[in-house]
Design a protein around this motif. Structure first.
Motif, short mmCIF file in Angstrom:
data_model
loop_
_atom_site.label_atom_id
_atom_site.label_comp_id
_atom_site.label_asym_id
_atom_site.label_seq_id
_atom_site.Cartn_x
_atom_site.Cartn_y
_atom_site.Cartn_z
N LYS A 140 0.19 -0.92 0.43
CA LYS A 140 -0.13 0.11 -0.09
C LYS A 140 0.71 1.44 -0.20
O LYS A 140 0.53 1.87 0.55
N GLN A 169 -10.20 -4.38 -7.09
CA GLN A 169 -9.45 -4.46 -5.36
C GLN A 169 -8.42 -5.56 -5.19
O GLN A 169 -7.95 -6.65 -5.26
N ASN A 181 -8.08 -1.75 0.27
CA ASN A 181 -7.86 -0.11 0.25
C ASN A 181 -8.86 0.50 1.37
O ASN A 181 -8.74 1.78 0.88
N LEU A 182 -9.29 -0.61 2.21
CA LEU A 182 -9.82 -0.20 3.10
C LEU A 182 -9.32 0.31 3.93
O LEU A 182 -9.76 0.79 5.34
N ILE A 183 -7.92 -0.62 4.18
CA ILE A 183 -7.42 0.00 5.82
C ILE A 183 -7.29 1.90 5.36
O ILE A 183 -6.19 1.95 4.86
N PRO A 184 -7.35 2.77 6.74
CA PRO A 184 -6.98 4.25 6.77
C PRO A 184 -5.37 3.91 7.93
O PRO A 184 -5.11 2.86 7.89
N ASN A 185 -5.38 4.90 6.63
CA ASN A 185 -3.57 5.15 7.63
C ASN A 185 -3.48 5.24 8.26
O ASN A 185 -2.59 4.65 8.81
N VAL A 188 -9.01 -9.89 4.17
CA VAL A 188 -8.99 -8.07 4.34
C VAL A 188 -9.09 -7.08 2.78
O VAL A 188 -7.89 -7.49 2.23
N ASN A 189 -9.76 -6.45 2.51
CA ASN A 189 -9.32 -5.37 1.28
C ASN A 189 -8.98 -4.49 1.80
O ASN A 189 -8.82 -4.15 2.33
N HIS A 220 -1.55 3.07 -3.93
CA HIS A 220 -3.57 2.78 -4.49
C HIS A 220 -3.74 2.49 -5.46
O HIS A 220 -3.12 2.95 -6.50
#
Lengths: 297, 225
Positions: B50, B58, B67-71, B64-65, B53
Motif C-alpha cells: 500500500k 480490489q 484499500n479500505l485500511i485507513p492510513n 481483507v480489502n 493505491h
C-alpha cells in the motif's frame, strides 16, 4: 517507555547533528523570551511600587456652599454601599473650623473675623487596601468629581497614576515586541523541524515501510521542538539574571527608585517558571504545527 | 491469501502502469515476478504494501480489502510484510544490529527480546560476526543480507523483494536466493521481482510475467519443469 526514550534520544541527536541551525534557533527563542522577561520584570516592579504606595487610597471632596444636607447624606450613603470603599467621613463646615483650630491654635484668631466657618464641608473617602488604581476606583473618583454639588477634590496619588500609565505603556510595548518575536520564533522552529524532516526523509520512508506508526515518526520531532523551547527559555532566564546582576547601573536605576520601600528579588522564580512554560509551549506548538504539515499520513 | 481482482493503476491519464490484473497467491508460495523494465513489477509490489493505491480493482490480503485500511491502521499491514529493496535502504549511520532491529524498536520490544530476535535473523543470513559494523564497511552482498535480516526479524507473513539481486553478481545472487528459499521453507510467502532469467532457471518456481502493465503469463513450477 522505550518509545519515549527513543524519541528523546532521536530528538537530542537531531539537535546535535544540525548544531548551527539549532544554535540560531535557540538564539532567537532566547531573545524573544528575554525581551518578554525584561518587559514583564519592569512592569511587575512598577506594579509592586504603585501598589505599595497606593495601599490606602484616600480622596477628599469639597462640597460647594449652600448644598442641601440631604443631598450630601444621600451621596454619602451611596458611597458607603460601594464594595470598594472602606469608610467615608463627612466633615461639616463647623467641624472643619474646629479641626483648623486644633491643628493651628496660633492662627485661631483669624477665624474670629468670620461670621461663619470659612471652610467648605467635605467628605473623606478611604478605599479598601486590596484595590489599587487599576481597579474601578478611578472611575468612581471621576464620577463623584462630575457631580454638581462637588466643588473640588484632593487626591495625593496623582504621581501613582502616572506610574500606572507608564506601566501600561511598557506592558503594551512589551506585549507588542514579544508578539512579533513570538511569531518569528514559531516560524524559525517550524522551519528547523521542516529541515530536519527533509534531512531524515529516507529514514522516515524506511520507518513507514517497516510499520512505524505516525506518532512514532512524529514524536522525536515534537520533542525536538519542545527541547529547543526549553533550552531557549533557560538561556533567556540565565541571561536576564546576568543582566540584572552584572549591570549595576541598570539595577541601581530600579533599586534607587524603590529603595527603602520594598524589596524586589533580582529575578522572581515565578517569572523564570513562566519563561520556561512559555518557551516549551512555543517549541511544542511550532513542532506540532510543522509535523502536521510535513509528516502527513 | 493475496488476491488481485481487476486491478489497474494509472500514474498518468490513459497510461496504464498495471492493466486489469487478476491474480491469486497462496500462503507459503514462492513467486518470481518478471518482465522488462517498466512492465509494472514494482508498481504491483507497491500496491501490496500500500505504498500506492490502485486506480481500479480490489486487493485482498487474508480476505481483507487493503484499500479500505485507513492510513492510521496501515502500520499493521506493513508489520506483516517484510520488504527488501534493490538499493538495500539501510540507515548508513547505524550499525548492522541497529538496522536489523528497527522493526522491533518501533514496536517497543524489550531489549532482551530484541537482541535475541536480531541474533537469529542475522544467523539466518550468516552475518552475526558483522553485527557492529556500519553498512558502508561491508560488501554489497552483505548489505543485501542485512536488508533481508531486517525484513524477516519481525516474523512477517509475506516477504516482498524488488530486484534484490539487481546490484549483485551471479554468485552472490544465488546465495541470496538460497537464503530466500530457506525463509520460504518456514511458510513465509515470497514474492521476488526480477528480470534475471538465469536465476529463474536455477530456481524453478511459479513465474508471473508482466509486460506493459498486463499479466501475460503465469506458469507454475511444474509447468516450467
Amino acid at each position: 517507555m522505550n518509545l519515549l526514550k527513543n524519541a528523546i534520544i532521536n530528538a537530542t541527536k537531531n539537535i546535535l547533528r544540525n548544531k548551527l541551525i539549532n544554535l540560531l534557533c535557540l538564539g532567537i527563542i532566547s531573545f524573544t523570551l528575554l525581551i518578554y522577561g525584561i518587559f514583564t520584570y519592569i512592569s511587575t516592579n512598577l506594579n509592586i511600587i504603585t501598589k505599595e504606595f497606593s495601599k490606602s487610597i484616600e480622596a477628599i471632596f469639597y462640597f460647594k456652599d449652600n448644598v442641601d444636607i440631604q443631598e450630601i447624606e444621600h451621596l454619602l450613603e451611596k458611597i458607603r454601599q460601594n464594595l470598594l470603599v472602606e469608610h467615608v467621613t463627612f466633615n461639616s463646615k463647623k467641624q472643619a473650623e474646629i479641626n483648623f483650630s486644633q491643628q493651628f491654635p496660633e492662627l485661631k484668631y483669624i477665624l474670629s473675623e468670620f461670621n461663619e466657618s470659612p471652610f467648605p464641608s467635605s467628605m473623606e473617602i478611604r478605599f479598601k487596601p486590596e484595590y489599587d488604581l487599576d481597579t474601578k476606583i478611578n472611575s468612581i473618583l471621576d464620577e463623584i468629581e462630575k457631580m454638581n454639588i462637588i466643588d473640588s477634590k484632593q487626591i495625593n496619588l496623582e504621581w501613582a497614576k502616572k506610574i500606572m500609565t507608564i506601566k501600561k505603556f511598557i506592558t503594551i510595548v512589551g506585549l507588542f515586541l514579544s508578539s512579533i518575536l513570538l511569531f518569528v520564533s514559531i516560524f524559525i522552529i517550524y522551519n528547523v523541524i521542516k529541515l530536519n524532516i527533509l534531512y531524515r526523509k529516507d529514514e522516515i520512508h524506511i520507518l513507514k515501510l517497516v510499520g512505524a506508526t505516525n506518532w512514532y515518526i512524529k514524536f522525536p520531532f515534537i520533542i525536538e521542538g519542545a527541547l529547543l523551547g526549553l533550552f531557549g527559555s533557560i538561556m533567556a532566564g540565565i541571561i536576564l539574571y546576568g543582566l540584572l546582576k552584572l549591570f549595576p547601573s541598570y539595577a541601581n536605576f530600579i533599586f534607587n527608585l524603590i529603595k527603602g520601600v520594598i524589596t524586589v528579588e533580582v529575578i522572581p522564580a515565578s517569572l523564570f517558571i513562566r519563561l520556561i512554560i512559555l518557551g516549551t509551549g512555543i517549541g511544542l506548538f511550532s513542532s506540532l504545527f510543522s509535523t502536521q504539515h510535513f509528516l502527513k499520513n | 491469501m493475496i488476491e488481485f481482482y481487476h486491478v489497474s493503476k494509472q500514474y498518468v491519464k490513459n497510461q496504464f502502469a498495471l492493466n486489469d490484473i487478476n491474480l491469486s497467491i497462496e500462503k507459503g508460495e514462492f513467486i518470481f515476478l518478471t518482465g522488462s523494465s517498466g512492465a509494472g513489477k514494482t508498481t504491483l509490489l507497491k500496491l501490496i504494501f500500500k505504498e500506492q493505491h490502485p486506480t481500479k480493482g480490489q486487493i485482498l490480503i487474508d480476505s481483507v480489502n487493503i484499500n479500505l485500511i485507513p492510513n492510521k491502521k496501515l502500520y499493521k499491514l506493513r508489520r506483516s510484510i517484510g520488504i527488501v529493496f534493490q538499493d538495500f535502504k539501510l540507515l548508513s549511520k547505524r550499525t548492522i544490529h541497529e538496522n536489523v532491529a528497527i522493526p522491533l524498536i518501533i514496536r517497543g520490544e524489550r531489549k532482551s527480546t530484541l537482541d535475541k530476535q536480531v541474533h537469529s535473523a542475522l544467523s539466518l543470513v550468516g552475518l552475526t560476526h558483522r553485527r557492529n559494523y556500519i553498512p558502508e564497511h561491508v560488501s554489497g552482498g552483505e548489505q543485501q543480507r542485512v536488508a533481508i535480516a531486517r525484513a524477516i526479524v519481525g516474523n512477517p507473513k509475506i516477504i516482498i523483494a524488488d530486484e534484490p539481486t539487481g546490484n549483485l553478481d551471479t554468485e552472490l545472487s544465488i546465495e541470496i536466493l538460497k537464503i530466500f528459499e530457506r525463509i520460504n521453507s518456514n511458510g513465509i510467502t515470497m514474492i521476488i521481482a526480477t528480470h534475471d532469467k538465469n536465476l529463474i532457471k536455477i530456481f524453478p518456481k511459479r513465474v508471473i510475467r508482466l509486460e506493459k502493465g498486463r499479466l501475460i503469463s503465469d506458469w507454475s513450477k511444474e509447468e516450467l519443469l
